[in-house]
Design a protein around this motif. Sequence first.
Motif, PDB file in Angstrom:
ATOM      1  N   UNK A 260       1.182  -1.404  -0.323  1.00  0.00           N
ATOM      2  CA  UNK A 260       0.108  -0.014   0.294  1.00  0.00           C
ATOM      3  C   UNK A 260       0.843   1.332   0.096  1.00  0.00           C
ATOM      4  N   UNK A 261       0.824   2.310  -0.765  1.00  0.00           N
ATOM      5  CA  UNK A 261       1.021   3.579  -0.681  1.00  0.00           C
ATOM      6  C   UNK A 261       2.763   3.634  -1.641  1.00  0.00           C
ATOM      7  N   UNK A 262       2.339   2.562  -2.332  1.00  0.00           N
ATOM      8  CA  UNK A 262       4.286   2.047  -2.703  1.00  0.00           C
ATOM      9  C   UNK A 262       4.193   2.715  -3.994  1.00  0.00           C
ATOM     10  N   UNK A 263       5.194   3.476  -5.380  1.00  0.00           N
ATOM     11  CA  UNK A 263       4.847   3.269  -6.311  1.00  0.00           C
ATOM     12  C   UNK A 263       4.194   2.088  -7.396  1.00  0.00           C
ATOM     13  N   UNK A 264       4.917   0.699  -6.849  1.00  0.00           N
ATOM     14  CA  UNK A 264       4.401  -0.225  -7.375  1.00  0.00           C
ATOM     15  C   UNK A 264       2.568  -0.435  -7.206  1.00  0.00           C
ATOM     16  N   UNK A 265       2.595   0.043  -6.871  1.00  0.00           N
ATOM     17  CA  UNK A 265       0.552   0.202  -5.990  1.00  0.00           C
ATOM     18  C   UNK A 265      -0.124   1.177  -7.360  1.00  0.00           C
ATOM     19  N   UNK A 266       0.641   2.314  -6.932  1.00  0.00           N
ATOM     20  CA  UNK A 266      -0.141   3.016  -8.271  1.00  0.00           C
ATOM     21  C   UNK A 266       0.518   2.713  -9.979  1.00  0.00           C
ATOM     22  N   UNK A 267       1.202   2.138 -10.104  1.00  0.00           N
ATOM     23  CA  UNK A 267       1.558   1.169 -11.449  1.00  0.00           C
ATOM     24  C   UNK A 267       0.343   0.328 -11.946  1.00  0.00           C
ATOM     25  N   UNK A 268      -0.043  -0.072 -10.305  1.00  0.00           N
ATOM     26  CA  UNK A 268      -1.264  -1.496 -11.019  1.00  0.00           C
ATOM     27  C   UNK A 268      -2.555  -0.737 -11.146  1.00  0.00           C
ATOM     28  N   UNK A 269      -2.554   0.920 -10.823  1.00  0.00           N
ATOM     29  CA  UNK A 269      -3.357   1.207 -10.367  1.00  0.00           C
ATOM     30  C   UNK A 269      -3.805   1.953 -11.921  1.00  0.00           C
ATOM     31  N   UNK A 270      -2.752   2.846 -12.470  1.00  0.00           N
ATOM     32  CA  UNK A 270      -2.866   2.536 -13.781  1.00  0.00           C
ATOM     33  C   UNK A 270      -2.774   1.865 -14.790  1.00  0.00           C
ATOM     34  N   UNK A 271      -2.324   0.580 -14.575  1.00  0.00           N
ATOM     35  CA  UNK A 271      -2.512  -0.488 -15.737  1.00  0.00           C
ATOM     36  C   UNK A 271      -4.112  -1.048 -15.250  1.00  0.00           C
ATOM     37  N   UNK A 272      -4.870  -0.891 -14.690  1.00  0.00           N
ATOM     38  CA  UNK A 272      -6.527  -1.159 -14.503  1.00  0.00           C
ATOM     39  C   UNK A 272      -7.060  -0.154 -15.630  1.00  0.00           C
ATOM     40  N   UNK A 273      -6.646   1.066 -15.483  1.00  0.00           N
ATOM     41  CA  UNK A 273      -6.806   2.079 -16.486  1.00  0.00           C
ATOM     42  C   UNK A 273      -6.736   1.868 -18.037  1.00  0.00           C
ATOM     43  N   UNK A 274      -5.481   1.467 -18.074  1.00  0.00           N
ATOM     44  CA  UNK A 274      -4.597   1.188 -19.396  1.00  0.00           C
ATOM     45  C   UNK A 274      -5.603  -0.058 -19.584  1.00  0.00           C
ATOM     46  N   UNK A 275      -5.781  -1.085 -19.301  1.00  0.00           N
ATOM     47  CA  UNK A 275      -5.362  -2.664 -19.886  1.00  0.00           C
ATOM     48  C   UNK A 275      -4.827  -2.795 -20.309  1.00  0.00           C
ATOM     49  N   UNK A 276      -5.229  -3.705 -21.661  1.00  0.00           N
ATOM     50  CA  UNK A 276      -4.288  -4.540 -22.727  1.00  0.00           C
ATOM     51  C   UNK A 276      -4.361  -3.384 -24.155  1.00  0.00           C
ATOM     52  N   UNK A 277      -5.218  -2.305 -24.024  1.00  0.00           N
ATOM     53  CA  UNK A 277      -5.222  -1.873 -25.312  1.00  0.00           C
ATOM     54  C   UNK A 277      -3.692  -1.142 -25.669  1.00  0.00           C
ATOM     55  N   UNK A 278      -3.567  -1.190 -27.010  1.00  0.00           N
ATOM     56  CA  UNK A 278      -1.677  -1.119 -27.036  1.00  0.00           C
ATOM     57  C   UNK A 278      -2.352   0.495 -27.208  1.00  0.00           C
ATOM     58  N   UNK A 279      -0.510   0.477 -26.935  1.00  0.00           N
ATOM     59  CA  UNK A 279      -0.307   2.228 -27.216  1.00  0.00           C
ATOM     60  C   UNK A 279       1.132   1.787 -27.234  1.00  0.00           C
ATOM     61  N   UNK A 280       1.639   3.327 -27.364  1.00  0.00           N
ATOM     62  CA  UNK A 280       2.680   3.345 -28.290  1.00  0.00           C
ATOM     63  C   UNK A 280       4.083   3.924 -27.039  1.00  0.00           C
ATOM     64  N   UNK A 281       5.132   3.045 -26.493  1.00  0.00           N
ATOM     65  CA  UNK A 281       6.249   3.092 -25.844  1.00  0.00           C
ATOM     66  C   UNK A 281       7.011   4.334 -26.263  1.00  0.00           C
ATOM     67  N   UNK A 282       7.671   5.413 -25.259  1.00  0.00           N
ATOM     68  CA  UNK A 282       8.441   6.022 -25.985  1.00  0.00           C
ATOM     69  C   UNK A 282       9.434   5.615 -25.845  1.00  0.00           C
ATOM     70  N   UNK A 283      10.511   5.895 -26.891  1.00  0.00           N
ATOM     71  CA  UNK A 283      11.569   5.911 -27.335  1.00  0.00           C
ATOM     72  C   UNK A 283      13.187   6.376 -26.157  1.00  0.00           C
TER      73      UNK A 283
END
Length: 283
Positions: A260-283
Amino acid sequence: MNRRELAGFLRSRRERITPADVGLPAGPRRRTPGLRREEVAQLAFISTEYYTRLEQARALHPSREVLAQLARALRLSDTERDHLHRLAGAPPPPPPGPSREVRQSIVDLLHRLPGSAAIVISATYEVIAWNALATALMEDFSALSRRDRNFLRRAFLGPYRHGRRLYGVSDADEFARTSAQHLRAAAARYPTDPEVTALVKELLAGSEEFSRIWAAHDVAARPTLCKTFEHPLVGPVSVNCDTLDIADRDQRVIIYTAPPGSPSEEALRLLSVIGTQRMEVPG
């Protein structure tokens, strides 16, 4: 052989089945619930006289073939089938192969964990159920064939997404070794299953690393409690890894949660929004 217990068990299972359950006409009014003895005998392809002796605790040891036919006729569950064999003095036969059927309650559990990535794997490390966050963290398993949903194949034979083994997870080498050791134990539990045999042969032929691990004959491994995924969109995601055994189906639920409260928790929250949609990864 416990003849009295066997007789009582057969009678109790017979009485719980209606003729309609097995496609038989109800016929005249019945004195007792369930099927008649002659109907069970007919369904099991044995004589009514012999089945009657079984229910009267007067019969000799039934053969494995007879027990299998009785288990089918009486619609026994796997647990009831094993109990029948033990009562008859015959150790239950090994299950035909790893179960891939996930109980609905387990599927519901996965979807009630919105903040955690969760999957169910079979005894051969095939991913057989998952929730949305698991697909966002790893990949969309619904878009893969059964073959490509097997973590053992992915670990030892590839393909490697973005050039990383098993989603860039920090313990990929240890996971590969552990999964190979678990497969050896599974192969002993399911010695006649053609899929297990074929998987072992494929891995032996395609991976020198797997062949070395297999040759060591190790079957015990300690679990990894923490690991880090290198995700192409959100970067490193460090999670706790907890495993729940589903013993009756030889399956495991694996749950990945971030502190709880970790950067990884925030990353999982972001992934729950992004889902499996295709996005361009910055180079």
